[in-house]
Motif scaffolding. Structure first.
Motif, PDB file in Angstrom:
ATOM      1  N   ALA A  72      -1.048   0.403   7.279  1.00  0.00           N
ATOM      2  CA  ALA A  72      -1.100   1.865   7.332  1.00  0.00           C
ATOM      3  C   ALA A  72       0.282   2.452   7.564  1.00  0.00           C
ATOM      4  CB  ALA A  72      -2.062   2.312   8.429  1.00  0.00           C
ATOM      5  N   ALA A  73       1.069   1.827   8.443  1.00  0.00           N
ATOM      6  CA  ALA A  73       2.412   2.325   8.729  1.00  0.00           C
ATOM      7  C   ALA A  73       3.332   2.182   7.519  1.00  0.00           C
ATOM      8  CB  ALA A  73       2.992   1.580   9.928  1.00  0.00           C
ATOM      9  N   VAL A  74       3.227   1.073   6.812  1.00  0.00           N
ATOM     10  CA  VAL A  74       4.051   0.881   5.614  1.00  0.00           C
ATOM     11  C   VAL A  74       3.719   1.936   4.567  1.00  0.00           C
ATOM     12  CG1 VAL A  74       4.493  -0.658   3.658  1.00  0.00           C
ATOM     13  CG2 VAL A  74       4.442  -1.579   5.986  1.00  0.00           C
ATOM     14  N   GLU A  75       2.427   2.151   4.328  1.00  0.00           N
ATOM     15  CA  GLU A  75       2.017   3.150   3.339  1.00  0.00           C
ATOM     16  C   GLU A  75       2.513   4.543   3.731  1.00  0.00           C
ATOM     17  OE1 GLU A  75      -0.296   3.317   0.583  1.00  0.00           O
ATOM     18  OE2 GLU A  75      -0.486   1.143   0.303  1.00  0.00           O
ATOM     19  N   ALA A  76       2.513   4.863   5.016  1.00  0.00           N
ATOM     20  CA  ALA A  76       2.901   6.195   5.476  1.00  0.00           C
ATOM     21  C   ALA A  76       4.407   6.374   5.540  1.00  0.00           C
ATOM     22  CB  ALA A  76       2.284   6.470   6.845  1.00  0.00           C
ATOM     23  N   ASP A  77       5.133   5.316   5.952  1.00  0.00           N
ATOM     24  CA  ASP A  77       6.554   5.476   6.272  1.00  0.00           C
ATOM     25  C   ASP A  77       7.504   4.951   5.201  1.00  0.00           C
ATOM     26  OD1 ASP A  77       5.631   6.476   8.686  1.00  0.00           O
ATOM     27  OD2 ASP A  77       5.846   4.549   9.731  1.00  0.00           O
ATOM     28  N   ILE A  78       7.049   3.995   4.388  1.00  0.00           N
ATOM     29  CA  ILE A  78       7.950   3.382   3.404  1.00  0.00           C
ATOM     30  C   ILE A  78       7.530   3.704   1.975  1.00  0.00           C
ATOM     31  CG2 ILE A  78       8.922   1.207   2.558  1.00  0.00           C
ATOM     32  CD1 ILE A  78       8.576   0.065   5.360  1.00  0.00           C
ATOM     33  N   ALA A 122      -7.595  -3.555   3.889  1.00  0.00           N
ATOM     34  CA  ALA A 122      -6.645  -2.470   4.114  1.00  0.00           C
ATOM     35  C   ALA A 122      -5.874  -2.070   2.863  1.00  0.00           C
ATOM     36  CB  ALA A 122      -5.666  -2.857   5.222  1.00  0.00           C
ATOM     37  N   VAL A 123      -5.554  -3.036   1.989  1.00  0.00           N
ATOM     38  CA  VAL A 123      -4.706  -2.691   0.832  1.00  0.00           C
ATOM     39  C   VAL A 123      -5.488  -2.405  -0.441  1.00  0.00           C
ATOM     40  CG1 VAL A 123      -2.725  -3.993   1.705  1.00  0.00           C
ATOM     41  CG2 VAL A 123      -4.291  -5.085   0.088  1.00  0.00           C
ATOM     42  N   CYS A 124      -6.653  -3.025  -0.608  1.00  0.00           N
ATOM     43  CA  CYS A 124      -7.362  -2.871  -1.889  1.00  0.00           C
ATOM     44  C   CYS A 124      -7.906  -1.460  -2.118  1.00  0.00           C
ATOM     45  CB  CYS A 124      -8.481  -3.912  -2.000  1.00  0.00           C
ATOM     46  SG  CYS A 124      -7.863  -5.585  -2.310  1.00  0.00           S
ATOM     47  N   PRO A 125      -8.507  -0.782  -1.121  1.00  0.00           N
ATOM     48  CA  PRO A 125      -8.989   0.583  -1.385  1.00  0.00           C
ATOM     49  C   PRO A 125      -7.906   1.551  -1.863  1.00  0.00           C
ATOM     50  CG  PRO A 125     -10.054  -0.295   0.555  1.00  0.00           C
ATOM     51  CD  PRO A 125      -8.977  -1.265   0.190  1.00  0.00           C
ATOM     52  N   PRO A 126      -6.722   1.633  -1.211  1.00  0.00           N
ATOM     53  CA  PRO A 126      -5.700   2.532  -1.750  1.00  0.00           C
ATOM     54  C   PRO A 126      -5.162   2.095  -3.104  1.00  0.00           C
ATOM     55  CG  PRO A 126      -4.851   1.339   0.168  1.00  0.00           C
ATOM     56  CD  PRO A 126      -6.325   1.105   0.113  1.00  0.00           C
ATOM     57  N   MET A 127      -5.077   0.783  -3.330  1.00  0.00           N
ATOM     58  CA  MET A 127      -4.677   0.315  -4.656  1.00  0.00           C
ATOM     59  C   MET A 127      -5.687   0.760  -5.707  1.00  0.00           C
ATOM     60  SD  MET A 127      -3.313  -3.595  -4.130  1.00  0.00           S
ATOM     61  CE  MET A 127      -1.730  -3.992  -3.386  1.00  0.00           C
ATOM     62  N   ALA A 128      -6.975   0.656  -5.371  1.00  0.00           N
ATOM     63  CA  ALA A 128      -8.024   1.059  -6.310  1.00  0.00           C
ATOM     64  C   ALA A 128      -7.948   2.557  -6.600  1.00  0.00           C
ATOM     65  CB  ALA A 128      -9.391   0.685  -5.757  1.00  0.00           C
ATOM     66  N   GLN A 129      -7.622   3.349  -5.589  1.00  0.00           N
ATOM     67  CA  GLN A 129      -7.471   4.790  -5.802  1.00  0.00           C
ATOM     68  C   GLN A 129      -6.326   5.087  -6.755  1.00  0.00           C
ATOM     69  OE1 GLN A 129      -7.053   6.654  -1.960  1.00  0.00           O
ATOM     70  NE2 GLN A 129      -9.254   6.655  -1.558  1.00  0.00           N
ATOM     71  N   ARG A 130      -5.276   4.279  -6.659  1.00  0.00           N
ATOM     72  CA  ARG A 130      -4.131   4.476  -7.557  1.00  0.00           C
ATOM     73  C   ARG A 130      -4.350   3.834  -8.918  1.00  0.00           C
ATOM     74  NH1 ARG A 130      -1.258   3.774  -2.352  1.00  0.00           N
ATOM     75  NH2 ARG A 130      -1.123   1.515  -2.644  1.00  0.00           N
ATOM     76  N   GLY A 131      -5.351   2.961  -9.008  1.00  0.00           N
ATOM     77  CA  GLY A 131      -5.669   2.326 -10.283  1.00  0.00           C
ATOM     78  C   GLY A 131      -4.784   1.154 -10.641  1.00  0.00           C
ATOM     79  N   ARG A 132      -4.044   0.634  -9.675  1.00  0.00           N
ATOM     80  CA  ARG A 132      -3.167  -0.509  -9.951  1.00  0.00           C
ATOM     81  C   ARG A 132      -2.776  -1.177  -8.638  1.00  0.00           C
ATOM     82  NH1 ARG A 132      -0.034   3.999  -9.999  1.00  0.00           N
ATOM     83  NH2 ARG A 132       1.932   3.929  -8.840  1.00  0.00           N
ATOM     84  N   GLY A 133      -2.329  -2.419  -8.757  1.00  0.00           N
ATOM     85  CA  GLY A 133      -1.891  -3.168  -7.591  1.00  0.00           C
ATOM     86  C   GLY A 133      -2.046  -4.657  -7.832  1.00  0.00           C
ATOM     87  N   THR A 134      -1.374  -5.443  -7.020  1.00  0.00           N
ATOM     88  CA  THR A 134      -1.418  -6.896  -7.150  1.00  0.00           C
ATOM     89  C   THR A 134      -1.579  -7.522  -5.777  1.00  0.00           C
ATOM     90  OG1 THR A 134       0.064  -6.824  -9.083  1.00  0.00           O
ATOM     91  CG2 THR A 134      -0.192  -8.942  -7.971  1.00  0.00           C
ATOM     92  N   LEU A 135      -2.485  -8.471  -5.669  1.00  0.00           N
ATOM     93  CA  LEU A 135      -2.687  -9.244  -4.443  1.00  0.00           C
ATOM     94  C   LEU A 135      -2.463 -10.709  -4.786  1.00  0.00           C
ATOM     95  CD1 LEU A 135      -3.550  -9.573  -1.490  1.00  0.00           C
ATOM     96  CD2 LEU A 135      -5.943  -9.537  -2.255  1.00  0.00           C
ATOM     97  N   LEU A 136      -1.390 -11.277  -4.249  1.00  0.00           N
ATOM     98  CA  LEU A 136      -1.021 -12.665  -4.508  1.00  0.00           C
ATOM     99  C   LEU A 136      -1.293 -13.490  -3.254  1.00  0.00           C
ATOM    100  CD1 LEU A 136       2.413 -12.030  -6.278  1.00  0.00           C
ATOM    101  CD2 LEU A 136       0.164 -12.344  -7.346  1.00  0.00           C
TER     102      LEU A 136
END
Length: 254
Positions: A72-78, A122-136
């Motif tokens: 949450a902090a990374v998404e908000a601050d970086i 924590a990361v998949c819902p916001p990625m899904a909202q943006r329609g893209r993302g990678t989980l390795l």
């Protein structure tokens, strides 16, 4: 906003090299590890010395809320996390069943599976909202085959593999690339293999099998594969692959 690559489990081996590789491509690398603040700062400084952007945080992934709060902090601050890398190991040692306590068995699960579940939650819902993302997700031979003395590790890593398949099934159609990467061999990493073997034995192994012999997996070369996965076109995504040195026998033939 900056593109962010978050690495949980950013030790001196695979994790830090993956962060460095993404930083060279213009990502802000966020490196998280449980201990060794000096080593963490050194990794961040190395990325910045090459002209990249990086931040480092100590993070105990088995403690409540730590993963969720950091994301949450990374998404908000970086910036938005475009690539999330789960690189925590779950090796608790070679133990017979009678020597594997409930606490030790559960620790393997918390590191290998529950931590990944928390990260994905924590990361998949916001990625899904943006329609893209990678989980390795870094994995191991234990996810494919159980051996004696590996009751906790094999059970935990096998569960990690199944969780990756479930995440892929749900989030792949939403634009999130989930990849399960099996490291089928020994990695030339001082703070994992080196710590397990001890400094002298590790150096002897490097001299006999690694270095110019290319018989140990090199973290920088592994990192290139992680970056390649993140750049694949969605018409040809890789979900699972395995990596090993050319001289090693694949897990299914051992």
């Amino acid at each position: 906003m900056q593109r962010v690559c978050l690495v949980i489990g950013a030790g001196a081996g695979i994790g830090s090299h993956v962060g460095s590789r993404f930083a060279r491509a213009g990502y802000h690398a966020v490196l998280c590890r449980r201990t060794d603040e000096e080593g963490l700062n050194r990794a961040v400084a190395g990325i910045k010395a090459e002209g990249g952007a990086a931040s480092g945080f100590l993070l105990n992934a088995v403690a409540p809320d730590t993963i969720e709060e950091r994301i949450a902090a990374v998404e908000a601050d970086i910036g938005p996390i475009e690539v999330a890398v789960y690189n925590l190991g779950a090796q608790v040692g070679d133990r017979a069943l009678a020597e594997t306590s409930y606490k030790v068995f559960e620790l393997g699960w918390r590191l290998a599976t529950f931590g990944l579940f928390r990260m994905a939650s924590a990361v998949c819902p916001p990625m899904a909202q943006r329609g893209r993302g990678t989980l390795l997700v870094t994995s191991s031979t234990a996810a494919m085959r159980g051996n004696k003395g590996q009751h906790s590790h094999a059970a935990a890593m096998g569960a990690r593999r199944m969780l990756c398949q479930s995440l892929n099934s749900e989030f792949g159609p939403k634009g999130i690339h989930v990849a399960h990467i099996v490291i089928d061999g020994m990695v030339d990493a001082p703070d994992t293999l080196g710590r397990m073997l001890g400094a002298d034995a590790f150096q002897k192994l490097r001299e006999e099998q690694g270095l110019e012999h290319d018989g140990l997996l090199l973290p920088a070369e592994i990192a290139d594969t992680y970056f390649h996965l993140s750049q694949q076109h969605r018409s040809a995504w890789t979900h699972e692959l395995d990596l090993r040195p050319f001289s090693d026998t694949p897990w299914w033939n051992r």
